[in-house]
Design a protein around this motif. Structure first.
Motif, PDB file in Angstrom:
ATOM      1  N   ALA A  80       0.857  -1.186   0.000  1.00  0.00           N
ATOM      2  CA  ALA A  80       0.000   0.000   0.000  1.00  0.00           C
ATOM      3  C   ALA A  80       0.890   1.232   0.000  1.00  0.00           C
ATOM      4  O   ALA A  80       1.980   1.235   0.581  1.00  0.00           O
ATOM      5  N   SER A 124      -9.254   1.028   2.273  1.00  0.00           N
ATOM      6  CA  SER A 124      -9.442  -0.279   1.616  1.00  0.00           C
ATOM      7  C   SER A 124     -10.551  -0.202   0.568  1.00  0.00           C
ATOM      8  O   SER A 124     -10.478  -0.875  -0.467  1.00  0.00           O
ATOM      9  N   ARG A 166      -9.207   0.982  -2.623  1.00  0.00           N
ATOM     10  CA  ARG A 166      -8.321   0.040  -3.307  1.00  0.00           C
ATOM     11  C   ARG A 166      -9.080  -1.178  -3.874  1.00  0.00           C
ATOM     12  O   ARG A 166      -8.486  -2.020  -4.528  1.00  0.00           O
ATOM     13  N   ILE A 178      -2.228  -1.820   4.399  1.00  0.00           N
ATOM     14  CA  ILE A 178      -2.663  -0.430   4.582  1.00  0.00           C
ATOM     15  C   ILE A 178      -2.233   0.088   5.950  1.00  0.00           C
ATOM     16  O   ILE A 178      -1.671   1.193   6.074  1.00  0.00           O
TER      17      ILE A 178
END
Length: 301
Positions: free
Chosen positions: A233, A297, A300, A272
């Motif tokens: 991340a 999240s 993503r 993350i």
């Protein structure tokens, strides 16, 4: 049986002294001027896993040995400030402590004071049985006397996780932890062949999930005999300190895993939270919130 605790964190309480140095490795010199100061704060691996889990909304209880000393007072104060239940067993040798040298790029070198523990240290069996029996899950730090508690945890019927940190795949000290946990975290730092070590953990032990973190390269997930690469991340700010990144990863992964997310989704959470931790100076005890984690999240997905 009522499970009033989401995660019992076993071991890993202590104090770190943080020193930001000009570079690592640090060349020999008679002295260095430390412009950012030398700061001592509560927080070792168990403390930071507990903080990360609590910030994500889980009910956490931390059990460890603590000394009746200023360092132990710092650990107690941190848990009280963050609202995390703490059962502290008296440790005559004193509270565990370490010195972390941190370079400009965020890399660290940790110096652990091993005089604060003894191979014969034990948690009271009644305390372990009671707390484990009230917990959905137990996360075990690889510190004494947690190794001696592993059989009691298995008897309790709760699931177990552990972090082997920079295990080289050979040191026998780590093996009881590696082979008795349902979820195993470790770093690729000292592993010549991460996949081989990960598969050996599942073959010899009871792990259903093994996760090897690889820093800026992301992580590797082994589950159902399939190895998957989890991309890294992007840190939300400049990287200043890698202290606690692995603990943040483990906490976020466990949040997903305990909420019945897929291992891949849980690993995404881990990357993350780990990236976020790298943007927080080690002198601060700041964990990613559940709202932040879920928002990032979602972007993503």
């Amino acid at each position: 049986m009522s499970r009033e605790i989401d995660v019992l964190v076993l071991g890993g309480a202590g104090v770190d002294t943080i020193v930001y140095v000009p570079r690592l490795p640090l060349p020999y010199a008679d002295s260095y001027m430390i412009e950012q100061g030398i700061r001592t704060r509560a927080g070792q691996t168990g403390d930071f896993v507990a903080l990360g889990l609590a910030a994500l909304g889980l009910r956490v209880h931390h059990l460890d040995l603590l000394g009746d000393d200023p360092e132990g007072d710092l650990v107690r104060a941190l848990h009280e400030e963050k609202g995390i239940a703490l059962t502290a067993i008296p440790q005559p040798a004193g509270t565990k402590r370490a010195v972390n040298l941190v370079g400009p790029d965020g890399r660290r070198l940790s110096l652990y004071d091993v005089s604060r523990s003894h191979p014969d240290d034990r948690f009271p069996e009644t305390t372990v049985r009671t707390l484990a029996g009230a917990s959905r899950h137990v996360h075990v730090a690889i510190t004494q006397p947690a190794a001696h508690a592993l059989p009691l945890l298995r008897e309790s019927g709760t699931t177990v996780s552990t972090d082997l940190h920079d295990w080289d795949g050979e040191n026998p000290y780590h093996e009881p932890f590696a082979y008795e946990a349902d979820v195993v975290f470790l770093s690729t730092t000292a592993l010549p062949n991460p996949e081989r070590t990960m598969r050996r953990i599942t073959e010899r032990g009871r792990a259903e999930v093994v996760v090897a973190t690889a820093g800026a390269k992301g992580a590797y997930l082994l589950t159902d005999d399939e190895l998957t690469h989890i991309p890294p991340a992007a840190p939300p700010a400049p990287v200043v300190d890698t202290n606690g990144a692995g603990d943040a990863f483990a906490a976020a992964f466990l949040y997903g895993w305990l909420n019945r997310e897929t291992p891949e989704r849980a690993a995404l959470y881990g990357t993350i939270a780990g990236a976020h931790a790298c943007t927080v100076p080690a002198t601060e005890a700041e964990s990613m919130s559940r709202e932040e984690l879920l928002a990032v999240s979602a972007r993503r997905s």
